[in-house]
Every structure is written in C-alpha cells, then in structure tokens.
Design a protein around this motif. Structure first.
Motif, PDB file in Angstrom:
ATOM      1  N   ARG A 144       0.842  -1.190   0.000  1.00 54.90           N
ATOM      2  CA  ARG A 144       0.000   0.000   0.000  1.00 54.90           C
ATOM      3  C   ARG A 144       0.879   1.243   0.000  1.00 54.90           C
ATOM      4  NH1 ARG A 144      -3.349  -1.700   5.177  1.00 54.90           N
ATOM      5  NH2 ARG A 144      -1.411  -2.863   5.478  1.00 54.90           N
ATOM      6  N   ASP A 160     -13.395   4.352  -2.700  1.00 49.49           N
ATOM      7  CA  ASP A 160     -12.883   3.028  -2.340  1.00 49.49           C
ATOM      8  C   ASP A 160     -13.393   1.984  -3.325  1.00 49.49           C
ATOM      9  OD1 ASP A 160     -11.823   4.286  -0.198  1.00 49.49           O
ATOM     10  OD2 ASP A 160     -13.210   3.468   1.278  1.00 49.49           O
ATOM     11  N   GLU A 163     -10.599   0.632  -9.345  1.00 45.61           N
ATOM     12  CA  GLU A 163      -9.339   0.166  -9.931  1.00 45.61           C
ATOM     13  C   GLU A 163      -8.881   1.207 -10.948  1.00 45.61           C
ATOM     14  OE1 GLU A 163      -8.390  -4.226 -10.691  1.00 45.61           O
ATOM     15  OE2 GLU A 163      -8.823  -3.437 -12.687  1.00 45.61           O
ATOM     16  N   LEU A 166      -2.123   3.842 -13.107  1.00 47.28           N
ATOM     17  CA  LEU A 166      -1.205   4.812 -12.520  1.00 47.28           C
ATOM     18  C   LEU A 166      -0.174   5.173 -13.576  1.00 47.28           C
ATOM     19  CD1 LEU A 166      -0.950   2.857  -9.185  1.00 47.28           C
ATOM     20  CD2 LEU A 166      -2.049   5.073  -9.447  1.00 47.28           C
ATOM     21  N   GLY A 182      -3.626  -0.114  -9.947  1.00 41.31           N
ATOM     22  CA  GLY A 182      -3.774  -0.166  -8.496  1.00 41.31           C
ATOM     23  C   GLY A 182      -5.232  -0.094  -8.094  1.00 41.31           C
ATOM     24  N   ILE A 184      -7.859   1.737  -5.267  1.00 40.49           N
ATOM     25  CA  ILE A 184      -8.066   2.750  -4.234  1.00 40.49           C
ATOM     26  C   ILE A 184      -8.627   2.076  -2.989  1.00 40.49           C
ATOM     27  CG2 ILE A 184      -9.294   4.863  -3.617  1.00 40.49           C
ATOM     28  CD1 ILE A 184      -7.330   5.369  -5.811  1.00 40.49           C
ATOM     29  N   SER A 187      -8.811   7.257   1.750  1.00 38.92           N
ATOM     30  CA  SER A 187      -8.365   8.611   1.456  1.00 38.92           C
ATOM     31  C   SER A 187      -8.243   9.416   2.727  1.00 38.92           C
ATOM     32  CB  SER A 187      -9.351   9.306   0.516  1.00 38.92           C
ATOM     33  OG  SER A 187     -10.539   9.596   1.228  1.00 38.92           O
ATOM     34  N   ALA A 205      -4.780   9.630  -1.200  1.00 37.05           N
ATOM     35  CA  ALA A 205      -5.439   8.327  -1.206  1.00 37.05           C
ATOM     36  C   ALA A 205      -4.413   7.244  -0.933  1.00 37.05           C
ATOM     37  CB  ALA A 205      -6.123   8.070  -2.540  1.00 37.05           C
ATOM     38  N   THR A 206      -4.892   6.150  -0.348  1.00 34.70           N
ATOM     39  CA  THR A 206      -4.074   4.950  -0.196  1.00 34.70           C
ATOM     40  C   THR A 206      -4.395   4.019  -1.355  1.00 34.70           C
ATOM     41  OG1 THR A 206      -4.045   5.134   2.216  1.00 34.70           O
ATOM     42  CG2 THR A 206      -3.557   2.970   1.269  1.00 34.70           C
ATOM     43  N   VAL A 207      -3.360   3.556  -2.035  1.00 33.39           N
ATOM     44  CA  VAL A 207      -3.548   2.741  -3.230  1.00 33.39           C
ATOM     45  C   VAL A 207      -2.810   1.423  -3.060  1.00 33.39           C
ATOM     46  CG1 VAL A 207      -3.368   2.662  -5.747  1.00 33.39           C
ATOM     47  CG2 VAL A 207      -3.631   4.868  -4.589  1.00 33.39           C
ATOM     48  N   VAL A 209      -0.882  -1.524  -4.724  1.00 32.39           N
ATOM     49  CA  VAL A 209      -0.145  -1.733  -5.968  1.00 32.39           C
ATOM     50  C   VAL A 209       0.802  -2.919  -5.784  1.00 32.39           C
ATOM     51  CG1 VAL A 209      -0.251   0.719  -6.587  1.00 32.39           C
ATOM     52  CG2 VAL A 209       1.707  -0.143  -5.261  1.00 32.39           C
ATOM     53  N   MET A 228      -3.952   9.434 -12.800  1.00 34.35           N
ATOM     54  CA  MET A 228      -4.756   8.221 -12.665  1.00 34.35           C
ATOM     55  C   MET A 228      -5.846   8.197 -13.727  1.00 34.35           C
ATOM     56  SD  MET A 228      -5.399   7.785  -8.574  1.00 34.35           S
ATOM     57  CE  MET A 228      -4.047   7.883  -7.390  1.00 34.35           C
TER      58      MET A 228
END
Length: 254
Positions: A144, A160, A163, A166, A182, A184, A187, A205-207, A209, A228
């Motif tokens: 993450r 959330d 997809e 990136l 990635g 999502i 956030s 945001a937290t992604v 990957v 994105m």
C-alpha cells in the motif's frame, strides 16, 4: 225501624274504588305496566372482564419490554478501508435490538480483533460477521502506498474500490509512461473540496499496488507527475488486477 247510617253508601263505595284506581295508576308505568325489579349483577361476567383488562395490560408491558431489549453491539468508529486489519481503536459500542441479525456483541470483541475488513466499513456502521474475514485479502506481493490527488490529474469522484491506471505524466518533451494498475483503498481529506476529486490542498489516497511498481509510483507522486485513469468500480482487493507496467486489462469502466 231506624236506618243504619254507618253502612257505606253506593257513592261512598264508588269514591273508594276511584281513589284506589288513582293510586294504582300513580305507581304504574306510562303503558300501565308495573316497573320491573332492578337487575342483579352477574359476578362471573364482572370477574372475566377484570381478568381480560389485567391480562391485556400485562401483555402490552411484556411486548414493550421485549421491543426495548437492547444489547451492546460493536460499531465501526471510523471509516476502515477494505483489507485493513481491525484494531480496538477502530471500534466502539452501541445498545441496539439485534435479535435475528448477524451483529457482533461486545462479549465477542476479542474474536473481531485481528480480522480484516472484507469491504470498506463506514463510521457508525454496525459490525456484522459478513463484513469480516480471518485472513488478509491483499494479494501476495502487493503493498500500500499513499499518493496525493492532484486536480486535473485524477478523475472526479474516485472512491474506495476503484481500480485505476497509474501513469507518469509526460511533459512537452515526452510522453507519459504506464507504471501499473492499483486499487483505491482509502483517502484523507484535504482542507477543502472532496477527498477523491483532487480539489483542495492535502487530498490523498491509499492505493494498493504491486511491490515492483511501488517505487516508481511513489517517485512520480513525489515529483507531481502521477496521474490516474479509472478502469472499473466496486473491486475488492482479492479481485483486483494489479500489474506493474505493461498492458492493462479491463479497459471499460463498470
């Protein structure tokens, strides 16, 4: 022979009969019938009525107590992205009527800690057993990363479970490069604007990957070159198609 004046005469007898008739009519009903005697109460019917009243009141009280039979249940105290491990700080309790539901009582809190959110959990949501799983849903080899959401470089309305591609955004001398795909996960809102629109300063945001793409994505985000593109919505970590560079499948947005 002298006349007996003490014997009643005919007129006297008629007056006596008339007098008796008047008294009889005075004590009769208008239609000439004698008034009926007062009815006697029936003790059995009175007792049954009292029992029905008392029984109804008792039943109503029992139903009221049953409806208000609330128990302390576990409630989500903050938004928890899908795949996050559950800790005590993320939870609180609330008294609710939970009969027939899959809600988790406070007495089973120890069984919740250390599990993972199957989907994104919202603040104030009652926690039930279908929202959790015992193992991490993150694919092997995934990590993450936190990235900023910059207006003009991310789609509006990201949330959330989205997809995304990136991409390192190119300048006037070169073209962009696909860094990977990635998912999502969550956030952090900025000072103003929507957390997922890129509006306002500090939106991020937290992604999720692949570990191979993580370094390049963080580098592009740090140099304000990360963009994105939305691929599809409603994706769980287990179903995410994570790639590092190369071609991307699932081009259409669902």
């Amino acid at each position: 022979m002298a006349t007996d004046t003490s014997a009643p005469t005919r007129e006297d007898r008629e007056r006596q009969r008339a007098s008796r008739g008047i008294r009889s009519r005075a004590t009769s009903t208008p239609n000439g019938q004698q008034p009926s005697p007062p009815r006697r109460r029936r003790p059995a019917l009175v007792a049954i009525g009292v029992l029905l009243i008392v029984g109804g009141a008792a039943l109503a009280g029992l139903l009221a107590l049953r409806l208000d039979a609330r128990e302390p249940m576990i409630v989500v105290d903050r938004t928890i992205p899908a795949g996050t491990e559950i800790t005590a700080e993320m939870l609180r309790t609330a008294d609710v009527a939970a009969e027939g539901l899959n809600l988790i009582p406070v007495s089973e809190a120890d069984e919740v800690l250390g599990t993972y959110a199957r989907t994104t959990l919202r603040e104030g949501q009652l926690l039930d057993t279908t929202m959790l799983q015992t193992s991490s849903p993150y694919p092997a080899g995934s990590v993450r990363v936190g990235v900023p959401l910059v207006a003009g470089k991310v789609p509006d309305g990201l949330r959330d479970g989205d997809e995304v591609r990136l991409i390192r955004v190119g300048d006037s001398t070169g073209s962009g490069a696909l860094l990977g795909t990635g998912l999502i996960l969550g956030s952090a809102e900025g000072e103003s604007g929507g957390a997922f629109s890129g509006e306002g300063s500090g939106s991020s945001a937290t992604v999720l990957v692949t570990s191979q793409a993580a370094d390049a994505i963080v580098n592009a985000a740090g140099s304000d070159q990360l963009g994105m593109a939305l691929i599809r919505r409603g994706v769980t970590p287990e179903d995410a198609n994570l790639t590092s560079g190369g071609s991307v499948t699932g081009e259409s947005v669902e």
